[in-house]
Enzyme design. Structure first.
Site, PDB file in Angstrom:
ATOM      1  N   LYS A  79       0.848  -1.181   0.000  1.00  0.00           N
ATOM      2  CA  LYS A  79       0.000   0.000   0.000  1.00  0.00           C
ATOM      3  C   LYS A  79       0.887   1.236   0.000  1.00  0.00           C
ATOM      4  O   LYS A  79       1.900   1.287   0.701  1.00  0.00           O
ATOM      5  CB  LYS A  79      -0.905  -0.009   1.238  1.00  0.00           C
ATOM      6  CG  LYS A  79      -1.900   1.142   1.291  1.00  0.00           C
ATOM      7  CD  LYS A  79      -2.832   0.994   2.497  1.00  0.00           C
ATOM      8  CE  LYS A  79      -3.833   2.129   2.565  1.00  0.00           C
ATOM      9  NZ  LYS A  79      -4.768   1.986   3.714  1.00  0.00           N
ATOM     10  N   SER A 154      -9.720   2.388   2.778  1.00  0.00           N
ATOM     11  CA  SER A 154      -8.775   3.092   1.939  1.00  0.00           C
ATOM     12  C   SER A 154      -7.809   2.168   1.209  1.00  0.00           C
ATOM     13  O   SER A 154      -7.136   2.606   0.269  1.00  0.00           O
ATOM     14  CB  SER A 154      -7.972   4.080   2.792  1.00  0.00           C
ATOM     15  OG  SER A 154      -7.174   3.387   3.745  1.00  0.00           O
ATOM     16  N   SER A 178     -10.278  -0.040   6.963  1.00  0.00           N
ATOM     17  CA  SER A 178      -9.655   0.105   5.643  1.00  0.00           C
ATOM     18  C   SER A 178      -8.960  -1.136   5.109  1.00  0.00           C
ATOM     19  O   SER A 178      -8.482  -1.135   3.978  1.00  0.00           O
ATOM     20  CB  SER A 178      -8.662   1.274   5.654  1.00  0.00           C
ATOM     21  OG  SER A 178      -9.348   2.496   5.748  1.00  0.00           O
TER      22      SER A 178
END
Length: 492
Positions: A79, A154, A178
Protein backbone atom coordinates in the site's frame (compact mmCIF):
# COMPACT_ATOMS: atom_id res chain seq x y z
CA UNK A 1 3.46 -21.30 -17.15
CA UNK A 2 0.45 -19.09 -17.76
CA UNK A 3 -1.42 -19.93 -14.56
CA UNK A 4 1.12 -19.12 -11.83
CA UNK A 5 -1.22 -16.43 -10.52
CA UNK A 6 -3.77 -19.10 -9.62
CA UNK A 7 -1.43 -20.67 -7.06
CA UNK A 8 -1.79 -20.06 -3.34
CA UNK A 9 1.15 -18.61 -1.41
CA UNK A 10 2.01 -22.07 -0.11
CA UNK A 11 1.85 -23.56 -3.62
CA UNK A 12 4.09 -20.76 -4.93
CA UNK A 13 6.62 -21.36 -2.14
CA UNK A 14 6.61 -25.10 -2.78
CA UNK A 15 7.00 -24.56 -6.54
CA UNK A 16 10.01 -22.31 -5.95
CA UNK A 17 11.54 -24.82 -3.52
CA UNK A 18 11.06 -27.67 -5.98
CA UNK A 19 12.55 -25.67 -8.87
CA UNK A 20 9.37 -25.76 -10.95
CA UNK A 21 9.91 -22.07 -11.67
CA UNK A 22 12.26 -19.34 -10.52
CA UNK A 23 11.49 -16.11 -8.71
CA UNK A 24 12.47 -14.21 -11.87
CA UNK A 25 9.95 -16.20 -13.93
CA UNK A 26 7.29 -15.65 -11.28
CA UNK A 27 8.02 -11.93 -11.04
CA UNK A 28 8.00 -11.58 -14.83
CA UNK A 29 4.63 -13.36 -14.91
CA UNK A 30 3.06 -10.89 -12.47
CA UNK A 31 4.63 -7.87 -14.18
CA UNK A 32 3.20 -9.02 -17.52
CA UNK A 33 -0.23 -9.32 -15.90
CA UNK A 34 0.09 -5.83 -14.44
CA UNK A 35 1.09 -4.43 -17.84
CA UNK A 36 -1.91 -6.05 -19.53
CA UNK A 37 -4.67 -5.87 -16.92
CA UNK A 38 -3.98 -2.96 -14.59
CA UNK A 39 -4.97 -0.36 -17.18
CA UNK A 40 -8.53 -1.58 -16.52
CA UNK A 41 -8.21 -1.86 -12.73
CA UNK A 42 -5.79 1.01 -11.94
CA UNK A 43 -4.59 -0.59 -8.71
CA UNK A 44 -0.90 0.39 -9.00
CA UNK A 45 0.44 3.92 -8.56
CA UNK A 46 4.06 2.87 -9.14
CA UNK A 47 5.32 -0.36 -10.71
CA UNK A 48 8.93 -1.14 -9.73
CA UNK A 49 9.87 -3.63 -12.43
CA UNK A 50 13.61 -2.93 -12.39
CA UNK A 51 13.94 -3.26 -8.61
CA UNK A 52 11.67 -6.32 -8.67
CA UNK A 53 13.95 -8.18 -11.06
CA UNK A 54 17.00 -7.32 -8.95
CA UNK A 55 15.23 -8.68 -5.86
CA UNK A 56 14.02 -11.75 -7.74
CA UNK A 57 17.53 -12.57 -8.99
CA UNK A 58 18.86 -12.13 -5.44
CA UNK A 59 16.15 -14.48 -4.19
CA UNK A 60 17.07 -17.10 -6.79
CA UNK A 61 20.73 -16.81 -5.77
CA UNK A 62 19.81 -17.29 -2.10
CA UNK A 63 17.78 -20.36 -2.96
CA UNK A 64 20.59 -21.80 -5.07
CA UNK A 65 22.98 -21.29 -2.13
CA UNK A 66 20.54 -23.00 0.25
CA UNK A 67 19.88 -19.82 2.26
CA UNK A 68 16.27 -19.15 1.29
CA UNK A 69 13.37 -18.77 3.71
CA UNK A 70 10.04 -20.39 2.89
CA UNK A 71 8.76 -17.14 1.31
CA UNK A 72 11.94 -16.07 -0.49
CA UNK A 73 11.18 -14.93 -4.02
CA UNK A 74 7.41 -14.41 -3.66
CA UNK A 75 6.09 -11.09 -5.04
CA UNK A 76 4.13 -8.61 -2.92
CA UNK A 77 2.40 -5.25 -3.43
CA UNK A 78 2.69 -2.54 -0.76
CA UNK A 79 0.00 0.00 0.00
CA UNK A 80 1.38 3.41 -0.96
CA UNK A 81 1.24 4.54 2.67
CA UNK A 82 4.37 2.54 3.61
CA UNK A 83 7.63 4.39 3.03
CA UNK A 84 9.93 2.68 0.53
CA UNK A 85 13.52 3.76 0.12
CA UNK A 86 14.20 5.14 -3.34
CA UNK A 87 10.59 4.58 -4.46
CA UNK A 88 7.88 7.24 -4.55
CA UNK A 89 5.55 7.15 -1.53
CA UNK A 90 2.46 9.30 -2.05
CA UNK A 91 -0.29 8.25 0.40
CA UNK A 92 -2.57 8.91 -2.59
CA UNK A 93 -2.04 12.67 -2.31
CA UNK A 94 -0.86 15.47 -4.58
CA UNK A 95 1.05 16.90 -1.64
CA UNK A 96 3.39 13.85 -1.71
CA UNK A 97 3.41 13.29 -5.46
CA UNK A 98 7.16 14.03 -5.63
CA UNK A 99 8.19 12.43 -2.31
CA UNK A 100 10.80 9.68 -2.44
CA UNK A 101 11.44 8.26 1.00
CA UNK A 102 15.04 8.00 2.26
CA UNK A 103 14.17 4.91 4.33
CA UNK A 104 11.93 1.84 4.42
CA UNK A 105 8.99 1.31 6.74
CA UNK A 106 9.58 -1.56 9.17
CA UNK A 107 6.91 -3.62 7.39
CA UNK A 108 8.81 -3.18 4.10
CA UNK A 109 12.13 -4.03 5.78
CA UNK A 110 10.63 -7.21 7.24
CA UNK A 111 9.36 -8.15 3.80
CA UNK A 112 12.80 -7.67 2.29
CA UNK A 113 14.38 -9.71 5.10
CA UNK A 114 11.96 -12.54 4.31
CA UNK A 115 13.00 -12.36 0.63
CA UNK A 116 9.74 -10.93 -0.72
CA UNK A 117 9.90 -9.18 -4.10
CA UNK A 118 8.22 -5.76 -4.27
CA UNK A 119 6.17 -5.40 -7.47
CA UNK A 120 5.19 -1.81 -6.69
CA UNK A 121 3.03 0.54 -4.66
CA UNK A 122 -0.76 0.36 -4.86
CA UNK A 123 -3.43 3.05 -4.82
CA UNK A 124 -5.47 4.23 -1.82
CA UNK A 125 -7.81 6.93 -0.59
CA UNK A 126 -5.82 10.10 0.08
CA UNK A 127 -4.05 9.75 3.45
CA UNK A 128 -6.28 6.70 4.07
CA UNK A 129 -9.34 8.97 4.44
CA UNK A 130 -12.20 7.33 2.60
CA UNK A 131 -14.10 4.13 1.90
CA UNK A 132 -14.03 4.00 -1.91
CA UNK A 133 -10.47 4.77 -3.12
CA UNK A 134 -11.99 7.59 -5.17
CA UNK A 135 -10.29 10.34 -3.17
CA UNK A 136 -6.85 9.38 -4.50
CA UNK A 137 -5.04 12.11 -6.44
CA UNK A 138 -4.13 9.38 -8.95
CA UNK A 139 -7.72 8.50 -9.83
CA UNK A 140 -10.20 5.87 -8.75
CA UNK A 141 -9.23 2.21 -8.56
CA UNK A 142 -11.82 -0.18 -10.04
CA UNK A 143 -13.32 -3.27 -8.41
CA UNK A 144 -12.19 -6.34 -10.41
CA UNK A 145 -15.63 -7.94 -9.90
CA UNK A 146 -17.37 -4.99 -11.60
CA UNK A 147 -15.21 -2.28 -13.12
CA UNK A 148 -17.89 0.36 -12.67
CA UNK A 149 -17.85 -0.22 -8.89
CA UNK A 150 -15.39 0.85 -6.20
CA UNK A 151 -13.04 -1.66 -4.53
CA UNK A 152 -13.62 -0.07 -1.12
CA UNK A 153 -11.09 1.91 0.84
CA UNK A 154 -8.77 3.09 1.94
CA UNK A 155 -6.78 -0.04 0.99
CA UNK A 156 -8.66 -0.32 -2.29
CA UNK A 157 -5.55 -0.67 -4.42
CA UNK A 158 -4.29 -3.54 -2.26
CA UNK A 159 -7.65 -5.31 -2.50
CA UNK A 160 -8.02 -4.76 -6.26
CA UNK A 161 -4.45 -5.91 -6.99
CA UNK A 162 -4.98 -9.22 -5.17
CA UNK A 163 -8.52 -9.74 -6.48
CA UNK A 164 -7.29 -9.23 -10.08
CA UNK A 165 -4.35 -11.59 -9.42
CA UNK A 166 -1.82 -8.80 -9.89
CA UNK A 167 -0.05 -9.83 -6.65
CA UNK A 168 -0.33 -12.95 -4.46
CA UNK A 169 -0.83 -10.82 -1.35
CA UNK A 170 -0.55 -7.19 -0.29
CA UNK A 171 -0.04 -5.01 2.74
CA UNK A 172 -2.89 -2.80 3.88
CA UNK A 173 -3.65 -0.46 6.76
CA UNK A 174 -6.82 -0.19 8.83
CA UNK A 175 -7.79 2.96 10.74
CA UNK A 176 -11.56 2.45 10.73
CA UNK A 177 -12.10 -0.56 8.48
CA UNK A 178 -9.65 0.11 5.64
CA UNK A 179 -8.53 -3.53 5.37
CA UNK A 180 -11.79 -5.30 6.19
CA UNK A 181 -14.19 -3.23 4.06
CA UNK A 182 -12.20 -3.43 0.77
CA UNK A 183 -11.57 -7.13 1.48
CA UNK A 184 -15.34 -7.51 1.77
CA UNK A 185 -16.01 -5.53 -1.42
CA UNK A 186 -13.41 -7.54 -3.40
CA UNK A 187 -14.04 -11.05 -2.04
CA UNK A 188 -10.79 -11.37 -0.09
CA UNK A 189 -9.56 -12.27 3.36
CA UNK A 190 -8.16 -9.29 5.28
CA UNK A 191 -6.92 -9.10 8.87
CA UNK A 192 -6.78 -6.00 11.06
CA UNK A 193 -4.44 -7.02 13.93
CA UNK A 194 -4.55 -5.87 17.55
CA UNK A 195 -3.24 -2.32 17.92
CA UNK A 196 0.51 -2.58 18.53
CA UNK A 197 0.94 -5.98 16.87
CA UNK A 198 2.42 -4.60 13.60
CA UNK A 199 4.93 -1.74 13.57
CA UNK A 200 3.71 1.66 12.40
CA UNK A 201 7.24 2.99 11.81
CA UNK A 202 7.40 4.35 8.28
CA UNK A 203 3.62 4.14 7.86
CA UNK A 204 2.34 7.63 7.03
CA UNK A 205 0.04 8.55 9.92
CA UNK A 206 -3.63 9.34 9.64
CA UNK A 207 -4.84 8.78 13.23
CA UNK A 208 -2.00 7.42 15.34
CA UNK A 209 -4.08 5.75 18.06
CA UNK A 210 -6.19 3.91 15.46
CA UNK A 211 -3.85 3.05 12.52
CA UNK A 212 -2.71 -0.56 12.19
CA UNK A 213 -1.10 -2.46 9.31
CA UNK A 214 -2.19 -5.93 8.25
CA UNK A 215 -2.28 -8.53 5.45
CA UNK A 216 -4.71 -8.88 2.54
CA UNK A 217 -4.88 -12.07 0.48
CA UNK A 218 -7.28 -14.61 -0.95
CA UNK A 219 -7.32 -16.94 2.05
CA UNK A 220 -6.66 -17.03 5.78
CA UNK A 221 -3.69 -19.30 5.07
CA UNK A 222 -2.14 -16.72 2.71
CA UNK A 223 -2.76 -13.98 5.28
CA UNK A 224 -1.09 -16.11 7.96
CA UNK A 225 2.10 -16.33 5.90
CA UNK A 226 2.22 -12.54 5.56
CA UNK A 227 1.35 -12.02 9.24
CA UNK A 228 4.37 -14.15 10.16
CA UNK A 229 6.43 -11.54 8.31
CA UNK A 230 4.67 -8.36 9.48
CA UNK A 231 4.05 -9.00 13.17
CA UNK A 232 6.44 -8.29 16.03
CA UNK A 233 7.90 -5.68 18.34
CA UNK A 234 9.75 -2.72 16.83
CA UNK A 235 11.83 -0.44 19.04
CA UNK A 236 11.34 2.35 16.47
CA UNK A 237 7.59 2.42 17.20
CA UNK A 238 6.66 3.48 20.74
CA UNK A 239 3.20 1.90 20.37
CA UNK A 240 4.59 -1.49 19.28
CA UNK A 241 4.01 -4.14 21.95
CA UNK A 242 6.76 -6.35 23.35
CA UNK A 243 4.77 -9.54 23.11
CA UNK A 244 5.69 -12.94 21.72
CA UNK A 245 4.55 -13.48 18.13
CA UNK A 246 2.59 -16.61 17.26
CA UNK A 247 3.44 -18.81 14.32
CA UNK A 248 0.20 -17.99 12.55
CA UNK A 249 0.68 -20.67 9.89
CA UNK A 250 1.38 -23.43 12.42
CA UNK A 251 -1.72 -22.38 14.37
CA UNK A 252 -4.13 -22.47 11.41
CA UNK A 253 -5.85 -25.55 12.85
CA UNK A 254 -5.20 -24.59 16.46
CA UNK A 255 -8.72 -23.39 17.31
CA UNK A 256 -11.55 -25.89 17.32
CA UNK A 257 -14.71 -24.53 15.73
CA UNK A 258 -16.61 -27.18 17.67
CA UNK A 259 -17.84 -25.48 20.82
CA UNK A 260 -16.61 -22.03 19.70
CA UNK A 261 -18.99 -19.44 21.12
CA UNK A 262 -19.79 -16.81 18.49
CA UNK A 263 -21.49 -13.67 19.75
CA UNK A 264 -24.27 -12.26 17.55
CA UNK A 265 -24.94 -8.62 18.53
CA UNK A 266 -28.65 -8.05 17.97
CA UNK A 267 -28.01 -4.32 17.43
CA UNK A 268 -25.75 -5.10 14.44
CA UNK A 269 -28.42 -6.99 12.54
CA UNK A 270 -31.06 -4.31 13.01
CA UNK A 271 -28.98 -1.41 11.67
CA UNK A 272 -30.88 0.85 9.29
CA UNK A 273 -29.29 0.52 5.87
CA UNK A 274 -28.18 -3.12 6.23
CA UNK A 275 -28.79 -4.64 2.80
CA UNK A 276 -31.09 -7.68 2.89
CA UNK A 277 -28.77 -9.79 0.73
CA UNK A 278 -25.72 -8.90 2.81
CA UNK A 279 -27.65 -9.89 5.93
CA UNK A 280 -28.74 -13.17 4.30
CA UNK A 281 -25.22 -14.16 3.18
CA UNK A 282 -23.77 -13.37 6.63
CA UNK A 283 -26.51 -15.38 8.34
CA UNK A 284 -25.87 -18.29 5.95
CA UNK A 285 -22.17 -18.25 6.86
CA UNK A 286 -23.04 -18.28 10.56
CA UNK A 287 -25.37 -21.23 9.98
CA UNK A 288 -22.46 -23.04 8.26
CA UNK A 289 -20.21 -22.34 11.25
CA UNK A 290 -23.00 -23.64 13.49
CA UNK A 291 -23.14 -26.84 11.40
CA UNK A 292 -19.37 -27.14 11.97
CA UNK A 293 -19.99 -27.11 15.72
CA UNK A 294 -19.93 -23.45 16.71
CA UNK A 295 -22.47 -22.15 19.21
CA UNK A 296 -24.28 -18.90 18.30
CA UNK A 297 -24.98 -16.68 21.29
CA UNK A 298 -27.07 -13.50 21.10
CA UNK A 299 -25.32 -10.60 22.85
CA UNK A 300 -25.85 -6.91 23.46
CA UNK A 301 -23.43 -4.22 22.31
CA UNK A 302 -25.22 -1.21 23.68
CA UNK A 303 -22.77 1.45 22.47
CA UNK A 304 -23.41 0.82 18.75
CA UNK A 305 -25.01 4.21 18.14
CA UNK A 306 -21.89 5.94 19.50
CA UNK A 307 -19.38 4.36 17.05
CA UNK A 308 -19.66 6.80 14.16
CA UNK A 309 -19.76 10.11 16.11
CA UNK A 310 -16.95 9.00 18.44
CA UNK A 311 -14.69 7.91 15.59
CA UNK A 312 -15.36 11.01 13.51
CA UNK A 313 -14.24 13.24 16.37
CA UNK A 314 -11.13 11.32 17.43
CA UNK A 315 -9.78 10.38 13.99
CA UNK A 316 -10.03 13.89 12.44
CA UNK A 317 -8.54 15.41 15.60
CA UNK A 318 -5.50 13.17 15.28
CA UNK A 319 -5.37 13.81 11.53
CA UNK A 320 -5.33 17.59 12.02
CA UNK A 321 -2.30 17.14 14.27
CA UNK A 322 -0.49 14.58 12.10
CA UNK A 323 -1.01 16.42 8.82
CA UNK A 324 0.29 19.77 10.04
CA UNK A 325 3.78 18.57 9.01
CA UNK A 326 2.81 18.92 5.33
CA UNK A 327 3.51 22.64 5.06
CA UNK A 328 5.30 23.08 1.72
CA UNK A 329 8.62 23.79 3.46
CA UNK A 330 10.56 20.59 4.06
CA UNK A 331 9.23 18.09 1.53
CA UNK A 332 6.26 17.46 -0.70
CA UNK A 333 4.24 19.84 -2.83
CA UNK A 334 4.99 23.58 -2.64
CA UNK A 335 2.82 26.27 -4.27
CA UNK A 336 4.38 28.47 -6.93
CA UNK A 337 5.61 31.99 -6.16
CA UNK A 338 4.33 32.47 -2.60
CA UNK A 339 4.29 36.12 -1.54
CA UNK A 340 5.11 35.35 2.11
CA UNK A 341 5.26 32.46 4.59
CA UNK A 342 1.53 32.49 5.34
CA UNK A 343 0.74 32.39 1.62
CA UNK A 344 3.14 29.45 1.26
CA UNK A 345 1.36 27.52 4.01
CA UNK A 346 -2.16 28.30 2.90
CA UNK A 347 -1.76 27.67 -0.82
CA UNK A 348 0.52 24.64 -0.49
CA UNK A 349 -2.02 22.94 1.77
CA UNK A 350 -5.17 24.03 -0.05
CA UNK A 351 -3.69 23.05 -3.43
CA UNK A 352 -1.99 19.88 -2.14
CA UNK A 353 -4.80 18.32 -0.08
CA UNK A 354 -8.02 16.98 -1.58
CA UNK A 355 -11.52 17.86 -0.36
CA UNK A 356 -12.01 14.92 2.02
CA UNK A 357 -8.63 15.48 3.70
CA UNK A 358 -9.36 19.19 4.07
CA UNK A 359 -12.79 18.38 5.51
CA UNK A 360 -11.33 16.09 8.18
CA UNK A 361 -8.51 18.50 9.07
CA UNK A 362 -11.11 21.24 9.61
CA UNK A 363 -13.37 18.96 11.70
CA UNK A 364 -10.40 17.84 13.79
CA UNK A 365 -9.03 21.33 14.30
CA UNK A 366 -12.47 22.50 15.40
CA UNK A 367 -12.80 19.62 17.90
CA UNK A 368 -9.38 20.47 19.37
CA UNK A 369 -9.94 24.22 19.55
CA UNK A 370 -9.93 25.93 22.93
CA UNK A 371 -13.66 26.43 23.22
CA UNK A 372 -14.65 22.91 22.13
CA UNK A 373 -11.86 20.58 23.34
CA UNK A 374 -13.69 19.46 26.50
CA UNK A 375 -17.11 19.37 24.90
CA UNK A 376 -16.07 17.26 21.92
CA UNK A 377 -12.62 15.65 22.01
CA UNK A 378 -12.44 14.82 25.73
CA UNK A 379 -16.01 13.53 25.73
CA UNK A 380 -15.27 11.34 22.68
CA UNK A 381 -12.29 9.81 24.50
CA UNK A 382 -14.53 8.96 27.46
CA UNK A 383 -17.09 7.33 25.16
CA UNK A 384 -14.25 5.42 23.49
CA UNK A 385 -13.49 3.78 26.85
CA UNK A 386 -17.15 2.81 27.22
CA UNK A 387 -17.08 1.20 23.77
CA UNK A 388 -14.02 -0.82 24.77
CA UNK A 389 -15.69 -1.92 28.01
CA UNK A 390 -18.78 -2.95 26.05
CA UNK A 391 -16.65 -5.38 24.02
CA UNK A 392 -14.73 -6.68 27.04
CA UNK A 393 -17.99 -7.47 28.80
CA UNK A 394 -19.18 -9.38 25.72
CA UNK A 395 -15.96 -11.40 25.60
CA UNK A 396 -16.69 -12.70 29.10
CA UNK A 397 -19.36 -14.94 27.54
CA UNK A 398 -18.22 -15.46 23.92
CA UNK A 399 -14.96 -16.27 22.07
CA UNK A 400 -15.49 -14.14 18.96
CA UNK A 401 -18.12 -11.67 17.76
CA UNK A 402 -19.70 -11.87 14.29
CA UNK A 403 -20.96 -9.02 12.13
CA UNK A 404 -21.16 -7.96 8.52
CA UNK A 405 -17.99 -6.15 7.42
CA UNK A 406 -20.11 -3.54 5.60
CA UNK A 407 -23.84 -2.89 5.41
CA UNK A 408 -23.81 -3.08 1.59
CA UNK A 409 -21.78 -4.50 -1.26
CA UNK A 410 -19.54 -2.24 -3.33
CA UNK A 411 -20.86 1.17 -4.38
CA UNK A 412 -20.88 2.34 -7.98
CA UNK A 413 -18.01 4.64 -8.93
CA UNK A 414 -19.27 8.20 -8.92
CA UNK A 415 -22.22 7.39 -6.64
CA UNK A 416 -21.39 10.68 -4.92
CA UNK A 417 -22.33 9.57 -1.43
CA UNK A 418 -22.56 12.43 1.00
CA UNK A 419 -19.84 12.46 3.67
CA UNK A 420 -22.47 11.33 6.21
CA UNK A 421 -23.58 8.39 4.01
CA UNK A 422 -19.97 7.32 3.53
CA UNK A 423 -19.21 7.60 7.26
CA UNK A 424 -22.30 5.52 8.16
CA UNK A 425 -21.03 2.80 5.81
CA UNK A 426 -18.25 2.18 8.35
CA UNK A 427 -20.68 1.37 11.18
CA UNK A 428 -19.47 -2.25 11.56
CA UNK A 429 -15.74 -1.60 11.45
CA UNK A 430 -15.02 1.60 13.42
CA UNK A 431 -15.46 0.22 16.93
CA UNK A 432 -12.73 -2.38 16.45
CA UNK A 433 -10.18 0.41 15.93
CA UNK A 434 -11.54 2.51 18.79
CA UNK A 435 -11.12 -0.48 21.11
CA UNK A 436 -7.82 -1.66 19.55
CA UNK A 437 -9.18 -5.16 18.89
CA UNK A 438 -8.28 -7.57 16.07
CA UNK A 439 -10.85 -8.46 13.38
CA UNK A 440 -10.91 -10.34 10.10
CA UNK A 441 -13.04 -10.32 6.94
CA UNK A 442 -13.89 -13.55 5.16
CA UNK A 443 -15.75 -13.77 1.83
CA UNK A 444 -19.09 -15.58 2.29
CA UNK A 445 -20.97 -15.22 -0.98
CA UNK A 446 -22.41 -12.73 -3.48
CA UNK A 447 -25.43 -10.54 -3.99
CA UNK A 448 -27.70 -10.73 -7.06
CA UNK A 449 -25.27 -8.50 -8.99
CA UNK A 450 -22.42 -10.96 -8.30
CA UNK A 451 -20.70 -8.53 -5.91
CA UNK A 452 -18.89 -10.12 -2.94
CA UNK A 453 -20.23 -10.11 0.62
CA UNK A 454 -17.99 -10.32 3.69
CA UNK A 455 -18.36 -11.73 7.22
CA UNK A 456 -16.42 -9.97 9.96
CA UNK A 457 -15.18 -11.86 13.02
CA UNK A 458 -13.94 -9.74 15.93
CA UNK A 459 -11.61 -11.24 18.53
CA UNK A 460 -10.32 -10.32 21.95
CA UNK A 461 -6.85 -8.78 22.25
CA UNK A 462 -3.99 -10.77 20.65
CA UNK A 463 -6.34 -13.41 19.20
CA UNK A 464 -5.12 -13.13 15.59
CA UNK A 465 -4.25 -16.85 15.54
CA UNK A 466 -7.76 -17.74 16.64
CA UNK A 467 -9.39 -15.54 13.99
CA UNK A 468 -7.16 -16.88 11.21
CA UNK A 469 -7.79 -20.45 12.39
CA UNK A 470 -11.59 -20.10 12.46
CA UNK A 471 -11.66 -18.54 8.99
CA UNK A 472 -9.18 -21.13 7.66
CA UNK A 473 -11.43 -23.97 8.80
CA UNK A 474 -14.48 -22.24 7.36
CA UNK A 475 -12.56 -21.94 4.07
CA UNK A 476 -11.75 -25.67 4.14
CA UNK A 477 -15.50 -26.31 4.22
CA UNK A 478 -16.50 -23.67 1.63
CA UNK A 479 -15.06 -22.29 -1.60
CA UNK A 480 -16.09 -18.61 -1.57
CA UNK A 481 -12.46 -17.51 -1.11
CA UNK A 482 -11.41 -19.37 -4.26
CA UNK A 483 -13.92 -17.62 -6.55
CA UNK A 484 -12.32 -15.32 -9.09
CA UNK A 485 -13.52 -12.30 -11.00
CA UNK A 486 -13.55 -12.70 -14.79
CA UNK A 487 -10.66 -10.25 -15.21
CA UNK A 488 -8.52 -12.37 -12.86
CA UNK A 489 -9.04 -15.41 -15.08
CA UNK A 490 -7.32 -13.74 -18.02
CA UNK A 491 -4.01 -15.26 -19.05
CA UNK A 492 -1.09 -13.29 -20.48
Amino acid sequence: MTDLHRLSVREIAEGLAQGKFSSRELTEHYLKRIAKIDAHVQSYVTVTAEQAFVQADAADALRKAGNATFLTGIPIAHKDIFCTQGIKTTAGSKILDNFISPYDATVVTKGKDAGLVTLGKVNMDEFAMGSTSESSYFGATKNPWALDHVPGGSSGGSAAAVAADLAPFATGTDTGGSIRQPASFCGLTGLKPTYGRVSRFGMIAYASSLDQGGPMARSAEDCAYLMNVMAGHDAKDSTSMEKDVDDYVANLNGTSVKGLRIGIPKQYFNVQGLDAEVKARVEESLKKLEEMGAVLVEIDLNMTDAYVPTYYLIAPAEASSNLQRFDGVRYGYRCENPVDLMDLYKRSRSEGFGKEVQRRILIGTYALSAGYYDAYYVKAQKVRRLIQQDFLKAFESVDVIAAPSAPTTAYKIGANLSPTEMYLGDIYTLAVNLAGLPAINAPVGFDKENLPVGLQLIGNYWSESQLLSVVHQYQQATDWHSKRAAIAEENV
